[in-house]
Design a protein around this motif. Structure first.
Motif, PDB file in Angstrom:
ATOM      1  N   GLU A  87     -12.809  47.374  37.644  1.00 59.18           N
ATOM      2  CA  GLU A  87     -12.164  47.589  38.939  1.00 59.18           C
ATOM      3  C   GLU A  87     -10.658  47.374  38.859  1.00 59.18           C
ATOM      4  N   ARG A  88     -10.213  46.546  37.915  1.00 62.38           N
ATOM      5  CA  ARG A  88      -8.781  46.284  37.733  1.00 62.38           C
ATOM      6  C   ARG A  88      -8.147  47.253  36.734  1.00 62.38           C
ATOM      7  N   GLY A  89      -8.919  48.230  36.234  1.00 62.61           N
ATOM      8  CA  GLY A  89      -8.377  49.251  35.358  1.00 62.61           C
ATOM      9  C   GLY A  89      -8.354  48.914  33.877  1.00 62.61           C
ATOM     10  N   VAL A  90      -9.117  47.905  33.460  1.00 68.26           N
ATOM     11  CA  VAL A  90      -9.168  47.522  32.051  1.00 68.26           C
ATOM     12  C   VAL A  90     -10.280  48.306  31.361  1.00 68.26           C
ATOM     13  N   GLU A  91      -9.976  48.868  30.196  1.00 65.08           N
ATOM     14  CA  GLU A  91     -11.014  49.498  29.389  1.00 65.08           C
ATOM     15  C   GLU A  91     -11.817  48.394  28.734  1.00 65.08           C
ATOM     16  N   VAL A  92     -13.091  48.323  29.061  1.00 62.61           N
ATOM     17  CA  VAL A  92     -13.939  47.235  28.587  1.00 62.61           C
ATOM     18  C   VAL A  92     -15.256  47.821  28.079  1.00 62.61           C
ATOM     19  N   SER A  93     -15.821  47.172  27.079  1.00 58.92           N
ATOM     20  CA  SER A  93     -17.076  47.652  26.502  1.00 58.92           C
ATOM     21  C   SER A  93     -18.232  47.471  27.474  1.00 58.92           C
ATOM     22  N   GLU A  94     -19.349  48.087  27.125  1.00 63.44           N
ATOM     23  CA  GLU A  94     -20.603  47.777  27.806  1.00 63.44           C
ATOM     24  C   GLU A  94     -20.961  46.330  27.471  1.00 63.44           C
ATOM     25  N   VAL A  95     -21.847  45.734  28.248  1.00 63.89           N
ATOM     26  CA  VAL A  95     -22.345  44.398  27.925  1.00 63.89           C
ATOM     27  C   VAL A  95     -23.203  44.511  26.673  1.00 63.89           C
ATOM     28  N   GLN A  96     -22.922  43.669  25.703  1.00 61.91           N
ATOM     29  CA  GLN A  96     -23.687  43.659  24.458  1.00 61.91           C
ATOM     30  C   GLN A  96     -24.476  42.360  24.367  1.00 61.91           C
ATOM     31  N   GLU A  97     -25.734  42.487  24.000  1.00 63.49           N
ATOM     32  CA  GLU A  97     -26.646  41.348  23.933  1.00 63.49           C
ATOM     33  C   GLU A  97     -26.804  40.883  22.486  1.00 63.49           C
ATOM     34  N   PHE A  98     -26.618  39.591  22.283  1.00 58.80           N
ATOM     35  CA  PHE A  98     -26.828  38.963  20.981  1.00 58.80           C
ATOM     36  C   PHE A  98     -27.669  37.714  21.204  1.00 58.80           C
ATOM     37  N   PRO A  99     -28.317  37.195  20.175  1.00 58.64           N
ATOM     38  CA  PRO A  99     -29.111  35.973  20.354  1.00 58.64           C
ATOM     39  C   PRO A  99     -28.278  34.783  20.833  1.00 58.64           C
ATOM     40  N   TRP A 100     -26.965  34.806  20.620  1.00 61.66           N
ATOM     41  CA  TRP A 100     -26.099  33.676  20.972  1.00 61.66           C
ATOM     42  C   TRP A 100     -25.284  33.921  22.245  1.00 61.66           C
ATOM     43  N   GLY A 101     -25.546  35.050  22.927  1.00 62.83           N
ATOM     44  CA  GLY A 101     -24.849  35.277  24.183  1.00 62.83           C
ATOM     45  C   GLY A 101     -24.743  36.745  24.539  1.00 62.83           C
ATOM     46  N   ARG A 102     -24.249  36.966  25.740  1.00 61.86           N
ATOM     47  CA  ARG A 102     -23.976  38.317  26.230  1.00 61.86           C
ATOM     48  C   ARG A 102     -22.467  38.488  26.248  1.00 61.86           C
ATOM     49  N   PHE A 103     -21.970  39.594  25.702  1.00 67.16           N
ATOM     50  CA  PHE A 103     -20.541  39.773  25.508  1.00 67.16           C
ATOM     51  C   PHE A 103     -20.035  41.075  26.101  1.00 67.16           C
ATOM     52  N   VAL A 104     -18.773  41.051  26.516  1.00 64.49           N
ATOM     53  CA  VAL A 104     -18.000  42.259  26.774  1.00 64.49           C
ATOM     54  C   VAL A 104     -16.684  42.102  26.014  1.00 64.49           C
ATOM     55  N   PHE A 105     -16.151  43.224  25.560  1.00 65.48           N
ATOM     56  CA  PHE A 105     -14.958  43.208  24.718  1.00 65.48           C
ATOM     57  C   PHE A 105     -13.884  44.107  25.319  1.00 65.48           C
ATOM     58  N   PHE A 106     -12.632  43.687  25.148  1.00 67.27           N
ATOM     59  CA  PHE A 106     -11.505  44.519  25.551  1.00 67.27           C
ATOM     60  C   PHE A 106     -10.301  44.170  24.689  1.00 67.27           C
ATOM     61  N   SER A 107      -9.286  45.021  24.740  1.00 70.39           N
ATOM     62  CA  SER A 107      -8.036  44.779  24.029  1.00 70.39           C
ATOM     63  C   SER A 107      -6.880  44.912  24.996  1.00 70.39           C
ATOM     64  N   ASP A 108      -5.802  44.193  24.705  1.00 74.74           N
ATOM     65  CA  ASP A 108      -4.593  44.345  25.517  1.00 74.74           C
ATOM     66  C   ASP A 108      -3.848  45.603  25.064  1.00 74.74           C
ATOM     67  N   PRO A 109      -2.744  45.962  25.721  1.00 79.25           N
ATOM     68  CA  PRO A 109      -2.037  47.203  25.348  1.00 79.25           C
ATOM     69  C   PRO A 109      -1.552  47.245  23.900  1.00 79.25           C
ATOM     70  N   ASP A 110      -1.404  46.089  23.240  1.00 82.77           N
ATOM     71  CA  ASP A 110      -0.976  46.056  21.842  1.00 82.77           C
ATOM     72  C   ASP A 110      -2.138  46.056  20.860  1.00 82.77           C
TER      73      ASP A 110
END
Length: 123
Positions: A87-110
């Protein structure tokens, strides 16, 4: 004796662009923005609820912009965090499921890489 990590340098090319990204899009809080000299500017930003902040600026580090990888923030809800970032305009991954947690990933402009981790209950 406690050892507390409280500040991590994140190398960026354009301080104003990075500051806007982290505050306006990711939702970090601006703690400080000081121009120490013509060569040094120190900007401290903190994720909401965190005891650890990031520092961006000029004259702070010899690291190349985009080389900070694996920066991780623990969150309560990966789906809600992903929705907020989208909603804030950040390109972010889908939620990824691992045995140690649920993650989303993104990068800054650099290209500095971030992971948001939702901890799973202990089995």
């Amino acid at each position: 004796m406690d050892w507390k990590l409280e500040l991590v340098a994140v190398p960026v090319t354009d301080v104003d662009r990075a500051k806007a990204f982290y505050t306006e899009q990711v939702g970090f809080v601006e703690d400080h923005d000081h121009r120490i000299s013509d060569e040094v500017r120190f900007v401290q930003l903190t994720p909401r609820g965190s005891a650890c902040s990031i520092a961006i600026g000029t004259g702070l580090s010899t690291q190349e912009p985009g080389t900070a990888q694996g920066l991780q923030v623990v969150i309560d809800d990966a789906d809600a965090a992903r929705k907020e970032l989208l909603e804030r305009g950040v390109e972010v991954s889908e939620v990824q499921e691992f045995p140690w947690g649920r993650f989303v990933f993104f990068s800054d402009p650099d290209g500095n890489g971030w992971a948001l981790q939702q901890m799973l209950p202990q089995q």
